[in-house]
Scaffold this motif. Structure first.
Motif, PDB file in Angstrom:
ATOM      1  N   PHE A   1       0.840  -1.198   0.000  1.00 30.82           N
ATOM      2  CA  PHE A   1       0.000   0.000   0.000  1.00 30.82           C
ATOM      3  C   PHE A   1       0.875   1.249   0.000  1.00 30.82           C
ATOM      4  N   THR A   2       0.570   2.145  -0.917  1.00 28.36           N
ATOM      5  CA  THR A   2       1.302   3.400  -1.071  1.00 28.36           C
ATOM      6  C   THR A   2       0.300   4.520  -1.299  1.00 28.36           C
ATOM      7  N   PRO A   3       0.703   5.784  -1.107  1.00 31.49           N
ATOM      8  CA  PRO A   3      -0.238   6.892  -1.266  1.00 31.49           C
ATOM      9  C   PRO A   3      -0.822   7.027  -2.677  1.00 31.49           C
ATOM     10  N   ASP A   4      -0.123   6.520  -3.694  1.00 30.44           N
ATOM     11  CA  ASP A   4      -0.619   6.669  -5.066  1.00 30.44           C
ATOM     12  C   ASP A   4      -1.392   5.445  -5.550  1.00 30.44           C
ATOM     13  N   LEU A   5      -1.679   4.492  -4.667  1.00 28.79           N
ATOM     14  CA  LEU A   5      -2.435   3.307  -5.045  1.00 28.79           C
ATOM     15  C   LEU A   5      -3.891   3.675  -5.347  1.00 28.79           C
ATOM     16  N   LEU A   6      -4.489   3.013  -6.333  1.00 30.46           N
ATOM     17  CA  LEU A   6      -5.882   3.252  -6.703  1.00 30.46           C
ATOM     18  C   LEU A   6      -6.738   2.045  -6.330  1.00 30.46           C
ATOM     19  N   PRO A   7      -8.046   2.249  -6.094  1.00 30.81           N
ATOM     20  CA  PRO A   7      -8.909   1.110  -5.743  1.00 30.81           C
ATOM     21  C   PRO A   7      -8.836  -0.028  -6.757  1.00 30.81           C
ATOM     22  N   GLY A   8      -8.770   0.312  -8.037  1.00 30.38           N
ATOM     23  CA  GLY A   8      -8.695  -0.714  -9.067  1.00 30.38           C
ATOM     24  C   GLY A   8      -7.424  -1.533  -9.006  1.00 30.38           C
ATOM     25  N   ASP A   9      -6.362  -0.950  -8.423  1.00 35.20           N
ATOM     26  CA  ASP A   9      -5.125  -1.706  -8.257  1.00 35.20           C
ATOM     27  C   ASP A   9      -5.284  -2.835  -7.250  1.00 35.20           C
ATOM     28  N   VAL A  10      -6.314  -2.741  -6.416  1.00 35.98           N
ATOM     29  CA  VAL A  10      -6.579  -3.756  -5.401  1.00 35.98           C
ATOM     30  C   VAL A  10      -7.625  -4.747  -5.887  1.00 35.98           C
ATOM     31  N   THR A  11      -8.745  -4.227  -6.389  1.00 39.43           N
ATOM     32  CA  THR A  11      -9.875  -5.095  -6.747  1.00 39.43           C
ATOM     33  C   THR A  11      -9.777  -5.665  -8.148  1.00 39.43           C
ATOM     34  N   GLY A  12      -9.070  -4.969  -9.040  1.00 36.26           N
ATOM     35  CA  GLY A  12      -9.119  -5.279 -10.464  1.00 36.26           C
ATOM     36  C   GLY A  12     -10.040  -4.297 -11.157  1.00 36.26           C
ATOM     37  N   SER A  13     -10.102  -4.346 -12.454  1.00 35.73           N
ATOM     38  CA  SER A  13     -10.916  -3.388 -13.195  1.00 35.73           C
ATOM     39  C   SER A  13     -11.323  -3.963 -14.549  1.00 35.73           C
ATOM     40  N   ASP A  14     -12.309  -3.314 -15.164  1.00 31.01           N
ATOM     41  CA  ASP A  14     -12.748  -3.683 -16.512  1.00 31.01           C
ATOM     42  C   ASP A  14     -11.804  -3.060 -17.535  1.00 31.01           C
ATOM     43  N   ILE A  15     -11.200  -3.886 -18.348  1.00 34.93           N
ATOM     44  CA  ILE A  15     -10.232  -3.430 -19.347  1.00 34.93           C
ATOM     45  C   ILE A  15     -10.838  -3.608 -20.740  1.00 34.93           C
ATOM     46  N   TYR A  16     -10.744  -2.567 -21.536  1.00 38.47           N
ATOM     47  CA  TYR A  16     -11.283  -2.616 -22.898  1.00 38.47           C
ATOM     48  C   TYR A  16     -10.415  -3.513 -23.776  1.00 38.47           C
ATOM     49  N   GLN A  17     -11.074  -4.475 -24.438  1.00 43.99           N
ATOM     50  CA  GLN A  17     -10.383  -5.401 -25.335  1.00 43.99           C
ATOM     51  C   GLN A  17     -10.595  -4.940 -26.782  1.00 43.99           C
ATOM     52  N   GLN A  18      -9.521  -4.433 -27.364  1.00 44.59           N
ATOM     53  CA  GLN A  18      -9.645  -3.829 -28.679  1.00 44.59           C
ATOM     54  C   GLN A  18     -10.064  -4.836 -29.747  1.00 44.59           C
ATOM     55  N   GLU A  19      -9.626  -6.091 -29.604  1.00 42.94           N
ATOM     56  CA  GLU A  19      -9.930  -7.076 -30.634  1.00 42.94           C
ATOM     57  C   GLU A  19     -11.400  -7.478 -30.636  1.00 42.94           C
ATOM     58  N   THR A  20     -12.061  -7.376 -29.466  1.00 50.25           N
ATOM     59  CA  THR A  20     -13.486  -7.748 -29.393  1.00 50.25           C
ATOM     60  C   THR A  20     -14.404  -6.551 -29.255  1.00 50.25           C
TER      61      THR A  20
ATOM     62  N   GLU B   1     -15.106  -5.148 -26.490  1.00 50.65           N
ATOM     63  CA  GLU B   1     -15.832  -5.293 -25.229  1.00 50.65           C
ATOM     64  C   GLU B   1     -14.885  -5.105 -24.045  1.00 50.65           C
ATOM     65  N   PHE B   2     -15.508  -4.881 -22.878  1.00 48.08           N
ATOM     66  CA  PHE B   2     -14.731  -4.780 -21.647  1.00 48.08           C
ATOM     67  C   PHE B   2     -14.657  -6.152 -20.991  1.00 48.08           C
TER      68      PHE B   2
END
Length: 328
Positions: free
Chosen positions: A72-91, A93-94
């Protein structure tokens, strides 16, 4: 399901492994196992360099489980912990890409170095064993154990944990320095480990996650009398109305600002059961409750300014309350 004798064997193996890896911290190893078997999470607080991180790694190595450390650091984001929806360019979709929280044993190292928004990302995971990203919720593994660490002596660049998150931790374990003989043993052990270090020296696991889940279920099946249940409730009630338990001394009437929540009652029940199982018994006694009372309650009680001015810590007040409440 394993019988009690075979479960005690697993427990003894885990104890021995942790005590070899963490020298001079027998209380830490015991309370780690209590929290694990009680199906809760634990917050380790102590000065740097006393094996908080080593303890988490040693436990993860003993269980054939997925382990992840989050720094844990001051610049950590919630998505760095839980994961996030990433856009898939080939499909077009997220797709959800899971974060480090989606593991079985998670070390949240120096948790108080991240801001409240990131700390709150752990609330749902710790309370409901799931994370929600966007419109979807994702279940965590059946065995999910968070070990968080924090350093109490550093203030710059730290963020106090919100009370709601503190309450999610089943136990708060406060650690001190080892004695001289233990420190000498640590010195020799680390030297030997460095001499024999190899590219692949991870120790063989002692048990499977299914063994830990079986221990958790067995702890819930232990016998607890109504008098022990009443004792647990009275301990929690005493933190809310200490003046009713400490006598008529007016100085005792304004010592605790906020008492423990109902979650503390449930935690005392589970931890007392785990403590009994760790001691090889199939029933719970008031001594089991007293053994876990401080780590279960200390982070759930807020003292008043008067108590702080008098030099009374939360542990001091809890010990006084425990001494005034007889087992029924």
């Amino acid at each position: 399901m394993r019988n009690l004798a075979s479960m005690v064997t697993v427990i003894e193996q885990l104890k021995a492994h942790l005590n070899r890896a963490i020298i001079g911290q027998t209380e830490l190893t015991h309370e780690l196992l209590v929290a694990l078997i009680a199906n809760g999470h634990v917050l380790l607080e102590g000065p740097p360099g006393i094996a908080k991180t080593t303890a988490a790694k040693a436990l993860a190595n003993a269980i054939d489980s997925r382990f992840q450390r989050i720094q844990f650091t001051p610049d950590l984001l919630p998505g760095d912990v839980t994961g996030s929806d990433i856009y898939q360019q080939e499909t077009g979709e997220f797709r959800f890409v899971s974060g480090p929280i989606m593991n079985e044993i998670v070390l949240a190292d120096e948790i108080n170095r991240a801001p409240a928004k990131v700390q709150s990302a752990l609330l749902e995971a710790m309370g409901e064993k799931q994370v929600t990203v966007g419109n979807n919720s994702y279940a965590l593994p059946p065995l999910f154990f968070v070990i968080a660490t924090q350093n109490p002596i550093e203030q710059e660049g730290t963020y106090p944990l919100p009370e709601a998150q503190l309450d999610r931790f089943m136990m708060k374990v406060q650690l001190g320095y080892p004695d001289a003989s233990s420190e000498l043993e640590v010195l020799r052990l680390v030297r030997q480990q460095d001499l024999h270090k190899t590219a692949n020296n991870k120790p063989q696991a002692l048990c499977q996650p299914s063994d830990i889940l079986a221990l958790q279920q067995q702890a819930l099946n232990l016998y607890m009398s109504e008098s022990v249940e009443q004792y647990i409730v009275q301990l929690v009630m005493a933190t809310r109305q200490p003046e009713l338990y400490l006598g008529n001394n007016s100085a005792d009437e304004n010592l605790i600002e906020f008492g423990a929540s109902p979650r503390a009652t449930l935690a005392l029940d589970r931890c007392a059961r785990a403590n009994a199982l760790l001691n090889g018994r199939d029933f719970v006694t008031p001594d089991d409750v007293r053994a876990v009372a401080l780590p279960v309650l200390r982070h759930r009680v807020i003292t008043t300014f008067e108590a702080q001015a008098a030099g009374l810590s939360v542990d001091d007040l809890l010990k006084r309350l425990i001494s005034h409440i007889p087992a029924l």
